[in-house]
Enzyme design. Structure first.
Site, short mmCIF file in Angstrom:
data_model
loop_
_atom_site.label_atom_id
_atom_site.label_comp_id
_atom_site.label_asym_id
_atom_site.label_seq_id
_atom_site.Cartn_x
_atom_site.Cartn_y
_atom_site.Cartn_z
N HIS A 84 0.82 -1.22 0.00
CA HIS A 84 0.00 0.00 0.00
C HIS A 84 0.85 1.27 0.00
O HIS A 84 0.35 2.35 -0.30
CB HIS A 84 -0.92 0.04 1.23
CG HIS A 84 -1.98 -1.02 1.23
ND1 HIS A 84 -2.83 -1.20 0.17
CD2 HIS A 84 -2.31 -1.97 2.16
CE1 HIS A 84 -3.66 -2.22 0.45
NE2 HIS A 84 -3.36 -2.70 1.65
N ASP A 144 -2.46 -10.62 -2.23
CA ASP A 144 -3.01 -10.08 -0.99
C ASP A 144 -4.47 -9.70 -1.29
O ASP A 144 -4.80 -9.31 -2.41
CB ASP A 144 -2.22 -8.85 -0.57
CG ASP A 144 -2.65 -8.29 0.78
OD1 ASP A 144 -1.93 -8.51 1.77
OD2 ASP A 144 -3.71 -7.61 0.83
N HIS A 203 -6.12 -7.22 -0.52
CA HIS A 203 -6.28 -5.79 -0.82
C HIS A 203 -5.52 -5.42 -2.10
O HIS A 203 -4.53 -6.06 -2.44
CB HIS A 203 -5.74 -4.95 0.35
CG HIS A 203 -6.38 -5.24 1.66
ND1 HIS A 203 -5.83 -6.10 2.59
CD2 HIS A 203 -7.54 -4.79 2.20
CE1 HIS A 203 -6.61 -6.16 3.66
NE2 HIS A 203 -7.67 -5.38 3.45
N ASP A 242 -4.17 -12.77 3.40
CA ASP A 242 -5.44 -12.33 3.99
C ASP A 242 -6.65 -12.67 3.12
O ASP A 242 -7.78 -12.33 3.48
CB ASP A 242 -5.41 -10.84 4.36
CG ASP A 242 -4.75 -9.96 3.32
OD1 ASP A 242 -4.49 -10.46 2.20
OD2 ASP A 242 -4.49 -8.78 3.61
N1 Q9C Z 1 -11.91 1.25 7.94
C1 Q9C Z 1 -2.51 -5.17 4.29
O1 Q9C Z 1 -3.13 -6.19 4.26
N2 Q9C Z 1 -8.06 -1.45 7.02
N3 Q9C Z 1 -3.06 -4.02 4.68
C2 Q9C Z 1 -8.52 -0.21 7.50
C3 Q9C Z 1 -10.47 1.20 7.84
C4 Q9C Z 1 -6.70 -1.40 6.59
C5 Q9C Z 1 -4.44 -3.94 5.04
C6 Q9C Z 1 -9.99 -0.22 7.69
C7 Q9C Z 1 -6.30 -2.69 5.92
C8 Q9C Z 1 -4.87 -2.62 5.48
C9 Q9C Z 1 -1.07 -5.14 3.97
ZN ZN Z 2 -4.01 -7.08 2.69
#
Ligand code: Q9C
Ligand code: ZN
Length: 648
Positions: free
Chosen positions: A149, A188, A190, A281
């Site tokens: 990210h 991943d 995301h 994930d």
């Molecule tokens: N409502 C990785 O898996 N979530 N990052 C935030 C806010 C963040 C995930 C939720 C998820 C980040 C590397």
């Molecule tokens: Zn992730």
């Protein structure tokens, strides 16, 4: 020196040189007061512990982390961002750290964050360099904080430095490594927004990301991960996003994307190296991902990529927040890299309808850049949403060729002594059908004692397991099955005959060759070659057939696909001479062997008795179902009991 190393590898280590990098110093990055957080130090500890206790790390070359040099990090990030991450852990920042973090999107920072960020980036560089040089075949860097990210001037989504992007630029810039084209696979759950932006206009890097998107409602919650984002300028076509419309995606969805997008494109792109942003994930059980990829699924995804870049693959950990899921998934991936075990597991469901829709949209969007994506997917394929293929079953072989086949087979079932066959010619005929059929894979679907893997392996390797009163000779080709898969089919399982030579007293398993929707049978599918299938058929149907020609060849395969089943005249006396087609699984036909419809009539009339199995025999079925992870022991016992007592 080289000789000594080779010798020690052949005893304790794998034939393949696989690197694994773990360093406890990356655990020093954690929440300021150790408040609970999904991205915590126990993630990499859990993976490392699992790989140690499974004996994996012992078969690998274990490496420690190195801090990345600023000049490599600056190839991806801006100077102000690098300055911030370098200094954020120093005392001068103690009072400001939490405020800075709170102004970032999903980031915490502490005294250990700077060092961990430098180690994570440096570790991916280190393993990538060694794989590029050929010192290692492949490697896994168990790093945190994650990276995908992180953008040019922004830490976000638990990521500080973009580890994979930094290592990718390192490889491309070190010209003497000879790495000119890199495929980044980001699995991943995301979207890898930071990596996408880094290589947006760069045709040397093909960035592929499959992620939950939900039309821009899933983190990072914008349109960057849409399938319309394909890159720009010279990089147009070198950015591929596969955005899930919904959660709950599993092995079947991911494998469909691999088979119909990623693998064909990888073939055409022909990368020099593959880097995987290996977040876990999307694994079943992950608290953030909501998807259902199993360790078997990850193993298959990775296995399919090993055919490219001469297997030069680097995995770098990204997300993944269920400690058990990430450990098991990482373990499955390591077994693939070490290339020592048959990949085993089960996928029950077909892809979601939405998955086919997304795949078609992606192919449409990118077909101008990748000719391999140009064809429309066959309707037959995308209509595979229901789990159960139902086929019309016909007795006897292809009508049109029935006489010819009959005539042909008459010749070969005549006792060997009455035939005047030139010994050498017979040998060479046998060799040639074997090499032809050894290139074709099929799924052999088992429903009886063969569901227990050690018992089935007797048919491949030769041997005898508990309860068997006869030795199996094994197949000519003794390679173990390439994959093992469980599925449920709408057929009836029953037990018949009073005694057999292999199992002694008691009935043995049969499958009703016709399907009925209310019956279900658990089947264990072994992916073997058509050549091996012939040897299994032969052993299941003891006869004087000499195997100078195959029992079941490519013509039989076409025939069974069309007709649903085919009776093998050459082994008519055997109890499993009826080969039944059960549909396709990932372009590979599923075949089983059972009795024919005339036998069913004899079982029904009592001419041949239905008979419950002996305890020994029933136990092999129970063991198969339990060890295969399909049923509990209790459930398996009652499943068999019902099949043994219900009238046909
Ligand atoms: N409502 C990785 O898996 N979530 N990052 C935030 C806010 C963040 C995930 C939720 C998820 C980040 C590397
Ligand atoms: Zn992730």
């Amino acid at each position: 020196m080289e000789a000594v190393e080779t010798a020690s590898r052949s005893t304790s280590r794998s034939l393949r040189r696989v690197g694994i990098l773990y360093d406890e110093r990356m655990c020093r990055h954690h929440t300021p007061d150790d408040e609970p957080h999904p991205e915590n130090p126990n993630r990499i500890r859990a993976i490392w512990n699992k790989l140690q206790s499974a004996g994996i790390s012992q078969r690998c070359e274990v490496l420690s982390a190195k801090e990345a040099e600023d000049k490599y990090i600056l190839s991806v990030h801006g100077k102000s961002h690098v300055d911030l991450i370098r200094n954020i852990s120093s005392q001068q920042y103690n009072s400001r750290r939490n405020r800075i973090a709170s102004n970032l999107n999903s980031i915490y920072l502490n005294e250990g964050s700077s060092e961990a960020a430098y180690l994570a980036a440096g570790s991916v560089i280190e393993v990538a360099k060694r794989v590029a040089k050929g010192e290692l075949d492949s490697a896994f860097a168990i790093v945190r904080p994650p990276g995908h990210h992180a953008e040019h001037d922004e830490a976000m989504g638990f990521c500080l430095y973009n580890n994979v992007a930094i290592a990718t630029n390192f490889l491309l810039n070190e010209k003497e490594l000879g790495i000119n084209k890199i495929l980044i696979v980001d699995w991943d759950v995301h979207h890898g927004n930071g990596t996408q932006k880094t290589f947006w206009k760069d045709p040397r890097v093909l960035f592929f990301s499959v992620h939950r998107h939900e039309f821009g409602n899933f983190y990072p919650s914008n349109d960057d991960g849409d399938y319309t984002m394909i890159g720009e300028g010279p990089g147009a076509g070198y950015n591929i996003n596969v955005p899930w419309e919904n959660g709950r995606c599993g092995d079947a969805d991911y494998l469909a994307v691999w088979d119909h997008i990623l693998i064909p494109v990888a073939k055409q792109f022909n990368p020099d190296m593959i880097l995987i942003s290996a977040g876990f994930d999307a694994a079943v059980g992950d608290p953030l991902g909501g998807c259902r990829v199993t360790p078997y699924g990850y193993a298959m995804l990775l296995r399919k990529l090993m055919d490219f870049a001469r297997g030069k693959i680097v995995l770098a950990l990204e997300g993944g927040y269920n400690l058990t899921s990430i450990s098991n998934s990482a373990l499955a991936c390591m077994e693939v890299l070490l290339d020592e075990k048959t990949v085993t597991g089960s996928t029950e469901a077909y892809p979601f309808e939405s998955t086919w829709r997304v795949i078609r949209a992606v192919r449409q969007e990118l077909k101008a850049f990748w000719s391999v994506l140009a064809d429309e997917l066959p309707t037959k394929l995308i209509s595979q949403k229901a789990p159960i293929p139902v086929k019309k079953i016909l007795i006897s072989s292809c009508d049109s060729e029935a006489e010819d086949v009959e005539e042909l087979l008459q010749g070969v079932i005549r006792p060997l002594s009455t035939l005047r066959v030139d010994e050498d010619r017979r040998e060479s005929a046998s060799v040639s059908w074997r090499s032809d059929l050894s290139n074709i894979d099929i799924w052999y679907a088992t429903f009886g004692s063969n569901m227990w893997k050690p018992r089935f392996l007797c048919y491949i390797e030769g041997g005898q397991v508990d309860g068997m009163q006869k030795l199996c000779s094994g197949s000519m080709d003794k390679r173990p099955p390439k994959e093992i898969l469980w599925k449920i089919f709408p057929h009836r399982l029953f037990f018949g005959r009073e005694s057999t030579r292999t199992w002694g007293l008691g009935g043995v398993a049969f499958l009703h060759p016709e399907s009925k929707n209310k019956d279900i049978v658990h089947m264990c599918l072994y992916r073997i070659t058509l050549e091996q299938f012939n040897d299994v058929l032969h052993q299941e149907n003891i006869s004087s057939y000499d195997m100078s020609s195959p029992l079941f060849d490519l013509t039989s395969l076409d025939c069974v696909k069309e007709k649903g089943s085919i009776n093998l005249e050459a082994v008519k006396k055997g109890w499993y001479h009826n080969v039944v087609y059960l549909g396709m699984e990932r372009d590979i036909p599923i075949l089983t062997m059972t009795c024919d419809l005339s036998d069913i009539e004899n079982f029904k009339s009592g001419k041949v008795p239905l008979h419950a199995p002996s305890e020994d025999y029933a136990n092999t079925l129970v063991k198969g179902l339990v060890e295969g992870g399909q049923l509990s022991e209790e459930e398996a016992v009652s499943y068999i009991k019902e099949a043994a007592t219900k009238p046909l």
